[in-house]
Design an enzyme around this catalytic site. Sequence first.
Site, mmCIF file in Angstrom:
data_model
loop_
_atom_site.group_PDB
_atom_site.id
_atom_site.type_symbol
_atom_site.label_atom_id
_atom_site.label_comp_id
_atom_site.label_asym_id
_atom_site.label_seq_id
_atom_site.Cartn_x
_atom_site.Cartn_y
_atom_site.Cartn_z
ATOM 1 N N LYS A 84 51.014 63.792 14.957
ATOM 2 C CA LYS A 84 50.517 64.777 13.988
ATOM 3 C C LYS A 84 50.760 66.148 14.604
ATOM 4 C CE LYS A 84 45.754 64.118 15.601
ATOM 5 N NZ LYS A 84 44.369 63.880 15.224
ATOM 6 N N ASP A 127 48.414 64.689 24.249
ATOM 7 C CA ASP A 127 47.376 63.762 23.813
ATOM 8 C C ASP A 127 47.857 62.315 23.640
ATOM 9 O OD1 ASP A 127 45.063 62.614 23.019
ATOM 10 O OD2 ASP A 127 44.685 63.951 21.340
ATOM 11 N N THR A 186 45.408 58.561 12.956
ATOM 12 C CA THR A 186 44.735 59.545 12.107
ATOM 13 C C THR A 186 45.009 59.134 10.654
ATOM 14 O OG1 THR A 186 45.080 61.191 13.820
ATOM 15 C CG2 THR A 186 44.606 62.028 11.609
HETATM 16 P P1 ATP Z 1 41.301 64.766 20.114
HETATM 17 O O1 ATP Z 1 41.057 63.315 20.284
HETATM 18 O O2 ATP Z 1 40.279 65.469 19.287
HETATM 19 O O3 ATP Z 1 42.694 65.080 19.703
HETATM 20 P P2 ATP Z 1 41.328 64.933 22.965
HETATM 21 O O4 ATP Z 1 39.983 64.724 23.584
HETATM 22 O O5 ATP Z 1 42.289 63.802 22.999
HETATM 23 O O6 ATP Z 1 41.134 65.448 21.525
HETATM 24 P P3 ATP Z 1 43.433 66.761 23.599
HETATM 25 O O7 ATP Z 1 43.972 66.674 22.207
HETATM 26 O O8 ATP Z 1 44.247 66.164 24.678
HETATM 27 O O9 ATP Z 1 41.962 66.186 23.668
HETATM 28 O O10 ATP Z 1 43.157 68.284 23.969
HETATM 29 C C1 ATP Z 1 42.278 69.088 23.198
HETATM 30 C C2 ATP Z 1 42.864 70.493 23.039
HETATM 31 O O11 ATP Z 1 43.054 71.116 24.327
HETATM 32 C C3 ATP Z 1 44.248 70.537 22.399
HETATM 33 O O12 ATP Z 1 44.172 70.572 21.004
HETATM 34 C C4 ATP Z 1 44.853 71.822 22.988
HETATM 35 O O13 ATP Z 1 44.397 72.944 22.258
HETATM 36 C C5 ATP Z 1 44.242 71.885 24.370
HETATM 37 N N1 ATP Z 1 45.161 71.307 25.362
HETATM 38 C C6 ATP Z 1 45.249 70.012 25.716
HETATM 39 N N2 ATP Z 1 46.169 69.799 26.660
HETATM 40 C C7 ATP Z 1 46.715 71.014 26.919
HETATM 41 C C8 ATP Z 1 47.749 71.474 27.812
HETATM 42 N N3 ATP Z 1 48.389 70.639 28.598
HETATM 43 N N4 ATP Z 1 48.044 72.790 27.808
HETATM 44 C C9 ATP Z 1 47.380 73.630 26.995
HETATM 45 N N5 ATP Z 1 46.419 73.274 26.138
HETATM 46 C C10 ATP Z 1 46.071 71.987 26.090
HETATM 47 MG MG MG Z 2 44.288 65.853 20.350
#
Ligand code: ATP
Ligand code: MG
Length: 253
Positions: free
Chosen positions: A151, A167, A186
């Site tokens: 997505k 992610d 999703t």
């Molecule tokens: P979700 O399940 O809600 O998608 P999550 O807990 O799996 O969230 P991620 O999607 O990995 O978490 O990260 C959350 C947010 O942090 C991302 O949407 C992004 O804005 C930021 N982020 C994550 N990894 C990075 C990175 N390597 N560099 C910069 N920003 C990042």
């Molecule tokens: Mg995410």
Amino acid sequence: MIKFGDLKEIAMLGSGTFGRVALVKDTASGETFALKRMRKLAVMSTPEHIFCEQSITREVRHFACMRQHASFQDAHYLYFLFDYVEGCDLMDALAAVATVRSIRQPSKGVFGPKIKMLRGMRESQARYYVAAVTLALEYLHSCHIVYRDLKPENVLLSLDGAAKLGDFGFSKKLEKGSHTYTFCGTPGYVAPEVVLARGYGTSVDWWGLGVLTYVLLTGQQPFSQTVNGQPEDPLTVMKRIVDRSWTVSFPVY
Ligand code: ATP
Ligand code: MG
């Protein structure tokens, strides 16, 4: 080797379902990284997802996939140290260029009424991102990894325009030629074989790529509609995904 004690938090980057992501600096090397922190209690409901994210992000080596440099834990949290992608995600980029245009429907003739339609990215721009994601998926599939959560929010863009798949929370390594059954992803993006739970493989990512392409070009999801500005109930969307009589509508442009 990067030591946890050498990491200094600089800023908060974002938050997700299980925790937060912070920009950190390794005071030993001066390098910056993104540190994802997840509360152990929160991930205990689906520990297999975290184990997969851990082993897969550690293994992947591709310019269009976010790479893990180290992982740590303390009494309450698990931590993954990723490449820092300084920029935004593909959803932010889409929101910045999506516009509402008045377009005449060819079927109504040259003097027919114009109707307002949402339009996403230019085709050339969308093609670039779709190509980057295609390379990432080809690579992952060659390692027998299914990504399962394609997505725009999960495609991170750096300031130089490079796109990286981030992610890996739902990705999974499959035994060669085997299937998996877990329902995850999703709602608007899941493939019919995921909803039907009869077993699926890497094909689900190509379905996701199709949905992603549609979203980038139109600014809307193919199987969801907004009702009074509110997103539809996920069950309605998933029923439509498996309904062979439902046809996706393509805007005239
Ligand atoms: P979700 O399940 O809600 O998608 P999550 O807990 O799996 O969230 P991620 O999607 O990995 O978490 O990260 C959350 C947010 O942090 C991302 O949407 C992004 O804005 C930021 N982020 C994550 N990894 C990075 C990175 N390597 N560099 C910069 N920003 C990042
Ligand atoms: Mg995410």
